[in-house]
Design an enzyme around this catalytic site. Structure first.
Site, PDB file in Angstrom:
ATOM      1  N   SER A 115      45.104  31.034 -40.785  1.00  0.00           N
ATOM      2  CA  SER A 115      45.332  30.176 -39.436  1.00  0.00           C
ATOM      3  C   SER A 115      46.328  30.711 -38.801  1.00  0.00           C
ATOM      4  CB  SER A 115      45.301  28.844 -40.153  1.00  0.00           C
ATOM      5  OG  SER A 115      46.517  28.472 -40.696  1.00  0.00           O
ATOM      6  N   SER A 133      46.557  31.947 -45.138  1.00  0.00           N
ATOM      7  CA  SER A 133      46.921  31.843 -43.694  1.00  0.00           C
ATOM      8  C   SER A 133      48.126  32.719 -43.279  1.00  0.00           C
ATOM      9  CB  SER A 133      47.081  30.310 -43.292  1.00  0.00           C
ATOM     10  OG  SER A 133      45.726  29.699 -43.130  1.00  0.00           O
ATOM     11  N   LYS A 185      55.165  28.729 -36.021  1.00  0.00           N
ATOM     12  CA  LYS A 185      53.674  28.278 -35.806  1.00  0.00           C
ATOM     13  C   LYS A 185      53.985  26.725 -35.672  1.00  0.00           C
ATOM     14  CE  LYS A 185      49.578  27.926 -39.235  1.00  0.00           C
ATOM     15  NZ  LYS A 185      48.992  28.201 -40.267  1.00  0.00           N
TER      16      LYS A 185
END
Lengths: 482, 89
Positions: free
Chosen positions: A155, A179, A80
């Site tokens: 997210s 997330s 990420k």
């Protein structure tokens, strides 16, 4: 025949040791897969092909020299883009950090690089991890591999989509209010949000420091266990981290008491999601678990408490983006105040500004007691309710999301509606607990439904064991053909 | 609930264009109204988590980052320092 990119990390590690494939072949297969499906998925912000092939070569040389290799050596992984990677751009999917190249590695990256893991690149997310659909990225919108007109969740949407589309077997994400678990659920894979303090946050770009936690994604429970075991533990550079280790994941639920909290099955949860989670609970009962009804009465208040605490911390954490030290820099011709204003107004997107505004408001003079202090007290109440529930059961079963993946653009205009989709996941962060999301069925449109299992602090081994027991019983989780 | 968006924006060092102020005001109010339903809690408990007493590392001098490495991401530097607009006459 099964393609190399379809294998799990655990299978690839075995093939590598049996010398049936080389690390270079694994890396090439992953990079080719990325090239083949990226135009449909849009998961990556940076693909690090050269670095990936160089690491793979190093692994092959070690194998050829008869050296011992680490468990994750040669395994492709996506990271990420809010986890700092030395010399590789780390943007947080924000204009503010569009050209930021960290001079250091996050602790999790140091640990994984020491194992010679093959980093294929950095993946998309909601800007600064604020969002539940990945649509708040400054750069691109990631699509759900199961239906590319739908969001992957957020997210950590890029991480989940990359794994679900078989671009990589593993990915790292971060979870502040769901997330990791939300995109895992929307994309039909396994995602673990570890206990607060189980994984070092050093090098994770801060959103809400008391809630943030890095977590692993995979298509199998074994893969998620393998990655979690590699990143957990105490780090002197994160004072909140603790010594912890992964135990043996037995894959059994015999004798475990699993609690069903009625508050998580209210009217906001779609009928299909409820039915799937209840059916999965029934299946776990069949495998030897005892199902008990429990109550977590303050659940209804958790969402409000979460948005106060997380936005308050975000407004403080994001004060560092001033256009002076690093990142986007606005108008440098005027006063220092002009520089601050232009940098922040042009560098942050709409959702980030909204959270900074909300956080600034709840911390502002005269409102602190009414909002922030009240939310912090409520946090204690929620944590105590969980602690009390865990005297009656060993783990708690809930849905992950109220619905399956929604369409791109569907919830963009109404922040409150978007926030409401976090209702089942935020409590876990507020109470600092671990939670795992794994697929437990599909809706009428064929979209994956996720089940969440929540445990007491540092019960990751138990959660993984419950997930594995279910995975084995259903014969493994489906992978989307693309 | 009235929220003074201009004042909050000033504190947060954000420019909110005049035409966006009503929308921001409405959005913030709708989020804040979620909070209005929170119960009143009276507690003498500390706001810190008693279970998560942070552990400090020993205070030992260690090598840190090289200055030029740290300045590589800076928008403007001179003589190994960060440059900012003039703040004093």
């Amino acid at each position: 025949m099964k393609k190399l990119y379809e294998y799990s990390a655990t299978e690839l590690a075995a093939l590598l040791r049996a010398k049936e494939v080389s690390a270079a072949e694994i890396a090439t297969s992953s990079l080719d897969r990325i090239a083949a499906v990226e135009d449909q998925i849009d998961a990556y912000l940076t693909v690090t092909a050269d670095e990936a092939l160089a690491t793979a070569k190093r692994v092959d040389e070690k194998i050829a020299a008869g050296e011992e290799i680490a468990p994750l050596a040669g395994i492709p992984i996506a990271i990420k883009d809010n986890i700092c990677t030395k010399s590789i751009k780390t943007t947080c999917a924000s204009r503010m950090l569009e050209n930021f190249v960290p001079p250091y590695d996050a602790t999790v990256m140091e640990k994984l690089n020491a194992q010679d893991i093959v980093v294929t690149g950095k993946v998309n997310m909601d800007e600064f991890a604020m969002g539940g659909s990945c649509e708040n990225s400054y750069f691109k919108k990631t699509k759900n591999p199961w239906d590319t007109s739908r969001v992957p969740g957020g997210s950590s949407g890029g991480s989940a989509a990359a794994v679900a589309a078989c671009e990589v077997p593993l990915a790292l994400g971060s979870d502040t209010g769901g997330s990791v678990r939300c995109p895992a659920s929307f994309c039909g894979i396994v995602g673990l949000k570890p206990t607060y303090g189980a994984v070092s946050r050093y090098g994770l770009v801060a959103f809400a420091s008391s809630l943030d936690q890095i977590g692993p994604f995979g298509r199998t429970v074994d893969d998620v266990s393998l990655l979690y075991g590699a990143i957990c533990g105490r780090d002197v550079r994160d004072a909140t981290s603790r010594e912890t280790a992964l135990g043996k994941v037995e894959g059994s639920v015999k004798g475990l008491r699993l609690g069903i909290p009625k508050e998580y099955f209210g009217e906001g949860i779609s009928a299909e999601v409820k039915a799937s989670v209840y059916a999965a609970a029934e299946q776990l009962r069949g495998l030897g678990a005892e199902i008990v009804e429990i109550s977590l009465p303050s659940t209804d208040y958790a969402l409000a408490a979460y948005y106060i605490i997380s936005s308050a911390e975000a407004s403080s954490n994001l004060a560092r983006y001033d256009g002076v030290k690093y990142g986007f820099s606005g108008n440098r011709e005027g006063t220092l105040n002009d520089l601050y204003l232009s940098t922040r107004s042009q560098g942050f997107g709409a959702e980030v500004k909204r959270r900074i505004m909300l956080g600034t408001y709840v911390l502002s003079s005269g409102y602190y007691d009414a909002y922030y202090k009240r939310a912090k007290l409520l946090q204690n109440v929620i944590a105590k309710e969980f602690a009390n529930a865990f005297t009656k059961c060993d783990a708690i079963l809930t849905p992950v999301n109220p619905t399956t993946a929604f369409r791109l653009g569907e919830k963009c205009d109404d922040p409150v509606q978007m926030y409401a989709s976090d209702v089942c996941t935020v409590t876990v962060n507020i109470a600092g607990l671990p939670g795992i999301s794994f697929p437990c069925g599909k809706d009428g449109a064929g979209l994956p439904i996720g089940m969440q299992v929540i445990g007491p602090k540092f019960s990751e081994t138990r959660l993984l064991s419950i997930a594995k027991s279910y995975e084995t019983a259903v014969g493994g989780f489906a992978v989307k053909e693309m | 609930m009235e929220i003074d968006v201009r004042h909050i924006a000033k504190l947060a060092k954000l420019e909110i264009p005049e035409q966006e102020i009503p929308k921001m005001e409405q959005e913030l109010s709708s989020i804040v109204s979620m909070v209005e339903k929170l119960p009143e809690l009276v507690s003498k408990d500390s706001l810190l988590d008693p279970e998560n007493t942070m552990e400090l590392r020993p205070d030992v001098v260690q090598p840190s980052f090289a200055r030029d490495e740290m300045l590589k991401n800076a928008p403007d530097t001179a003589a190994g320092c960060l440059m900012v607009p003039k703040v004093v006459e």
